[in-house]
Every structure is written in C-alpha cells, then in structure tokens.
Design a protein around this motif. Sequence first.
Motif, mmCIF file in Angstrom:
data_model
loop_
_atom_site.group_PDB
_atom_site.id
_atom_site.type_symbol
_atom_site.label_atom_id
_atom_site.label_comp_id
_atom_site.label_asym_id
_atom_site.label_seq_id
_atom_site.Cartn_x
_atom_site.Cartn_y
_atom_site.Cartn_z
ATOM 1 N N LEU A 1 1.011 11.259 -15.327
ATOM 2 C CA LEU A 1 0.730 10.329 -15.752
ATOM 3 C C LEU A 1 1.131 9.984 -17.197
ATOM 4 O O LEU A 1 1.902 8.904 -18.003
ATOM 5 C CB LEU A 1 -0.799 10.287 -16.226
ATOM 6 C CG LEU A 1 -1.055 8.865 -14.898
ATOM 7 C CD1 LEU A 1 0.226 8.523 -13.789
ATOM 8 C CD2 LEU A 1 -1.998 8.689 -14.290
ATOM 9 N N GLY A 2 0.871 11.258 -17.693
ATOM 10 C CA GLY A 2 0.205 11.478 -19.474
ATOM 11 C C GLY A 2 2.575 11.529 -19.744
ATOM 12 O O GLY A 2 2.539 10.442 -20.767
ATOM 13 N N ALA A 3 2.955 12.261 -18.902
ATOM 14 C CA ALA A 3 4.791 12.289 -19.063
ATOM 15 C C ALA A 3 5.158 10.719 -18.242
ATOM 16 O O ALA A 3 5.774 10.800 -20.013
ATOM 17 C CB ALA A 3 5.670 12.954 -18.641
ATOM 18 N N VAL A 4 4.865 9.462 -17.959
ATOM 19 C CA VAL A 4 5.255 8.812 -16.926
ATOM 20 C C VAL A 4 4.680 8.161 -18.754
ATOM 21 O O VAL A 4 6.427 6.699 -18.805
ATOM 22 C CB VAL A 4 4.680 8.382 -15.559
ATOM 23 C CG1 VAL A 4 4.579 7.002 -15.877
ATOM 24 C CG2 VAL A 4 5.187 9.175 -15.002
ATOM 25 N N ASN A 5 3.686 8.023 -19.364
ATOM 26 C CA ASN A 5 4.108 7.215 -20.459
ATOM 27 C C ASN A 5 4.231 7.620 -22.155
ATOM 28 O O ASN A 5 5.193 6.679 -21.938
ATOM 29 C CB ASN A 5 2.540 7.663 -20.402
ATOM 30 C CG ASN A 5 1.447 6.131 -20.643
ATOM 31 O OD1 ASN A 5 1.743 5.249 -21.910
ATOM 32 N ND2 ASN A 5 0.720 4.797 -20.480
ATOM 33 N N THR A 6 4.957 8.449 -22.349
ATOM 34 C CA THR A 6 4.988 8.573 -23.230
ATOM 35 C C THR A 6 6.893 8.348 -23.112
ATOM 36 O O THR A 6 7.510 8.201 -23.555
ATOM 37 C CB THR A 6 5.238 9.369 -23.763
ATOM 38 O OG1 THR A 6 5.591 11.168 -22.408
ATOM 39 C CG2 THR A 6 3.638 10.628 -23.698
ATOM 40 N N LEU A 7 7.165 9.032 -21.809
ATOM 41 C CA LEU A 7 9.106 8.678 -21.871
ATOM 42 C C LEU A 7 9.093 7.637 -21.683
ATOM 43 O O LEU A 7 10.398 6.863 -21.141
ATOM 44 C CB LEU A 7 9.265 9.169 -20.250
ATOM 45 C CG LEU A 7 9.550 11.085 -21.158
ATOM 46 C CD1 LEU A 7 9.600 11.931 -19.646
ATOM 47 C CD2 LEU A 7 10.354 11.083 -21.814
ATOM 48 N N ASN A 8 8.157 6.414 -21.023
ATOM 49 C CA ASN A 8 8.484 5.052 -20.477
ATOM 50 C C ASN A 8 9.115 4.897 -19.580
ATOM 51 O O ASN A 8 9.622 4.328 -19.493
ATOM 52 C CB ASN A 8 8.798 4.425 -22.163
ATOM 53 C CG ASN A 8 8.316 2.977 -21.545
ATOM 54 O OD1 ASN A 8 8.472 2.665 -21.092
ATOM 55 N ND2 ASN A 8 9.466 2.084 -22.691
#
Lengths: 346, 346
Positions: free
Chosen positions: B38-45
């Motif tokens: 979820l974190g990666a998804v968020n930062t990478l948009n």
Amino acid sequence: MPTKIEDVARRAGVSTATVSRVLSGKPYVSDELRQRVLGAVNTLNYRPSRVARSLRVQRSSIIGLIVSDIQNPFFTAVVRAIEDTAYQNKFSVFLCNSDEDVGKETMYLDLMLAEHVAGVIISPTAGMNDAYRRLVEERVPAVAIDRRITNVAIDSVLVDNVGAARQLVTHLIEQGHSRIGAVLGTPASSTGEERLRGYLDALHAHGLPVEQDLIRTGMPRILEGHAMMRELLQLPKPPTAVFTGNALLTIGALRAIHSSGLRFPDDIAMAAFDEMDWMFFVKPALTVVAQPTYDLGRLAVELLLKRMDEPDRPIEEVVLAAHVHYRESSKWRVPNANGANHQKEG
Amino acid sequence: MPTKIEDVARRAGVSTATVSRVLSGKPYVSDELRQRVLGAVNTLNYRPSRVARSLRVQRSSIIGLIVSDIQNPFFTAVVRAIEDTAYQNKFSVFLCNSDEDVGKETMYLDLMLAEHVAGVIISPTAGMNDAYRRLVEERVPAVAIDRRITNVAIDSVLVDNVGAARQLVTHLIEQGHSRIGAVLGTPASSTGEERLRGYLDALHAHGLPVEQDLIRTGMPRILEGHAMMRELLQLPKPPTAVFTGNALLTIGALRAIHSSGLRFPDDIAMAAFDEMDWMFFVKPALTVVAQPTYDLGRLAVELLLKRMDEPDRPIEEVVLAAHVHYRESSKWRVPNANGANHQKEG
DNA sequence: CTGTTAGCGCATTCAC
DNA sequence: GTGAATGCGCTAACAG
C-alpha cells in the motif's frame, strides 16, 4: 467465446501477422491474401478485441468526455456536437456524468486514465481538482469546455459570458428597469462568476446601484432557481426584472413566479441564459442568449486532435461569442413603473 | 510512462502477485506485506491498467448504455438513475448516443462487444436490428428499456404506455372534448404504437368516432411536433384538445399554437406525456403523465446484474405504471363549446 | 502465506 | 510480401 485473430488466420491459411496487416489497412499485402483474409473475417464474423489492441498499442481510439450535468440541456447539445465531430474522425466517445460532484469527477478521470483513452474533454465541476494535474503529468491530451480550470494550464473552449450577461442586463435597463434581480449559478465556477461580473458591469455602466439583496447564487438547478426567485419575490421591495444565468435556473424562477400568483411577463420581466435552443418556444417573451453549443463541441474535439498530433504546441484558449436574441415580445413595459411608459421603441 | 505493477512490486520488495492480491483485496496476505505494498502504491501513485486487467479476466466492470436520443430529457433522467445504481454496485457506465440512427446503434453495439463490457442497456431505435441478436449469441447480458425489441428475447423494463395514454385522453373527454387531436411519435417504435393504441382505446370506450385527420405521427422531436400541430390547426375543423405523446413533441406543438396566435389553454386544451418532470413548471395548465424514470433505470441495472449472475434464468419483462398528474388549472372548460370556431388566420 | 510462471488477443519487430 | 516470435500489464494457477 468470440473468434480470435488466430482463428481467422487458420481459416485463411495465413499468419496472424497478415490478418493484422489487412485489418489495419497496411500496404505490402498481396491482393490474393487480402481477399482470403477478408473472406475469413466475414464468414467467421470476426471482430478484433479492442481491449487487446489497446493494450498492445498503448492507446485506444476513445475520447473520454466528462460533463458536469447530463440533465442540463446545454451539455447534451455540446455532447451531440462532440460525438458528431469525433465520429467523423473515427473516434468513439465514452461519456460520463460527474453530476457536479468533485469525487465522482476524480473517479471518472482516474477511470479514463486507467482505460488509456486517447484524450479527455471535460466540463470541470470546480476550478481546481488535483486530478486535473494528473492529466498533464501523464501527458494525456485534454481540453476543458465551458468552464475555466485555474490550477493547471490546458486547452479550453469557453463562451464570452461577461459580454453576453452585460448585453442581457443592458437590455433590461434600456427597457426602463432599474431594480434588476440576479439568479445565478455559484461564482465558484468560472461561468457563474463571469455572468455575475457581466451583470455588475452593466449596472455600473448605467450608474445604477448594486443591491446585494437582489443577487442570489447557488447550484445551477431547477430547485435552487425556484428557491432563489422566491426569496427575491418576498423582498420588501422585489425587483421588476430578473436576469437568470442558466436554463434550469430560469425554469425554477418561472415556477416561483407562477406559484406566487404573478404573471410573466406582465408582472415581471426576464432575460436569461438559455442553453437549450427552445426555451423561447415555450416562453416567447424571454430575452435569451443562445449559446454556441455546436461550435463549442466541434472546436473542443479539433483542439484535442491537434494536441494529440503535436503534444508540445502552446496552450490555446478559444472564447466564443454568444448571440443575444431580442424578440418582439420582449419589448415589454416596466410594470408599475413610475408613470406610464418606458418603452424605448416601437 | 505510467507506473506498472512491477515497479510497485520492486519498490515494496515483493512479487507482482502479492501486489495484485493486495489490490484486489484478496485474503491470505500478511499485514506487513500489505502495508508495504500500500505504501509503494501510494508513493508511486500507481493506478492499475484496466485495459490489461480486462484482457486478463476477459470482462470489464463497465456497463454499456446506448440511448436513442441524448437530448431527450426522458433519457437523461434514466441515465442518471442507471449511473447511480451502477455506481453503487461498483460499475462504471459507458454512455453512447445512437441518435435514432440504426447505423450508429449497430456501430456502438459492436464497439461495446469489442470492449468486452460487462453488460449492455439499450433503448432500441427500431424494434429489430440484427445487432441485437449478436448480444444473445455472444451471451452478453443485456436489457432493453422503454421500447420493446421484437426479433430477440431479452430482459426489458417498459412503461405502461397504453394505460397512461388512455387515462390522459379520457381526462380530456371527461372535460367535454370530443374532437381530440393526437401528435405522436412514429408507431414504428413500440412506445409510439402503444400510445396511439391508448388514444384509440379511450375514444372507443366513450363511443367517440376516430378521425384519421386528427391523428399525426412522426419522429419524436420538436420540429416534427411543430409541423404536425400546425397541420392540425389548419384543418377545416381543428380539434379543441390535443394529446401529445412526448415532451419534445409537446414543445413543438406549443410553439405552433403560439405562432398561430392561439392561446394555451384558453383556445385549445392539451394533455401530454411529459418525460421531463418540469414541463408543468412552465406550463402549469398541462395535464401530464410523469414517467417513472428513476425506477426504470434502477430496475434495468438490477435486471442486468441478475442476469450476469444467472445467465440462464428465464427472460423477464417488467412493465411500470406511469402516474398521471391532474392539476387544478387543467380542469378547464371546452373553449367556445359548441359555439364559434376559434381558428385564426395565419 | 508468497513467488514463479503462463497466457489473455493483438501489433510489431526481425528474419526469411 | 510473409511468418515466427515477442511483449503490452495484469491475474490466476501452481509450486513452494
């Protein structure tokens, strides 16, 4: 299970590459094979999967269109124009209705990006939405219509709202009115703001005072128009004429007039933005400005196609003039005006 | 270039499968990895490609909606209802406008099939079109709204046009009218045919003669309504009341009345199918039947979802009642009853 | 619980 | 001119 390109290839005794070439009209295919392929396509009733195609070429031939209110006749007229023009250019239109809801708008914008549409045409709900920025970041061709976007620079096709509003209100003033109410869409959208500005401009130009009580704004819908007009009519000193900024507001206002027992146009005059081109069929006494819906839609598509070809050309902003219709019957007289007759001309 | 699932996987130090699992809310993923993803998804948009997803699962979460006239307020109201309901069920709506053109309808139907939509809702232009058959052949869930399809059995949601038309015309008869004109949509569509049938029913039930001269049919649009009404008014013995079968026809008819110098409702009475729920705001003297647009749309989606779940359930046909509004002001008298002819020279 | 892998249907290299 | 092979981004088996 739908037929695949492989089935067609086998049936025609060729490779999938050849089928693909024929179907996309590429040259360098012998006439004989072309005929065989076409025959197979026909008998198998083959329809290529646009999903697979979009995945492969990383771009679909669909234009995403997000309108802020599908029930507003102005937008349906624009939609028609956009569809016509897109269709002539071999594009299909994927239409969505954000319903003046920023959340829905964002959702649909994301959907279009995820669907890899070729471009997006949008009538923005608000002036700024972070989602607009994504369009630019991902370099998706986009054009705004009707309303201005403020937080990011994109092509847009707008209407000269200030000028049209000024003409409308000026007309009322020239008919002798001095207490002119305004029933407008929210100034949060550029259209609402500009029409209000036109109203104020006209008053100032004629040295008339601005009374805040006479100015109402809200969502551009029937219910709100009705409520705003009722408020105006309940004022200690109600206006003798009203300027409405949108066809739906106009309908609501007319209803308020009727339900107050007043008669239009005998008791109160009205000038309106009429986004449908038939409002005056029903109320011929209205003075209306007809909006250039068809040009608006056509230009939006043309701008979009241009940007698809040249992604780096400078941002363009087109402002269309709106045409005011003064009708015979709109040359009414000021009701209960000080004395008899303020009619300007015959 | 948009981020892909692989980028996210790398960033989160997991496999693409895990990312996919997290994103589709699958169970059996440890909380720790879920958070990392979820974190990666968020930062990478990151926004998953629906195109790739559709190709993989062979089915999109889009409902195709083809309406026969986007400018008809009846359909825009239905569109709203369909969107609402679809949205509540996590579907998006791909709206197209066939514009009463069988060719365009076929084109869009093919497009939807090629796009692998989850289902199709359509207001048919004609009663039969070979393209409808393809829907059934390819087992794409589909439901027809407003108009009946005759050449293939599919779920449909219709309105009781016969009953509503009969009520409307009966009302006019009860007000004392005996020469009642009809301005209707083409009987080629089931709606037009049924409304005509209701008109005839009412006349028969009251022992009134049917005069072919008083019955006009055509495309359900403003221009045609205007032309038909003008013809009626130019008759040697024009009707004292008119039944119109559609909101756009009504507007055209009103225009014809106005431009003939007649006044509504003093000179001629009118009862109408009003597909917009605001026609009477502008013309309170109209007797109208309000159509159940919201239910129509909602039921269409529900039927579609049911068929997606159970492809083999029996075909269902829902007929909704339409509600007639008799307003105070519509209790008019027959103008100049058995007296002078009120026709004016034009 | 998690990673590896094999396509979904098509367009496009690169050889022939 | 034509065919074989590769991969677009993702999910669903299948292993581990």
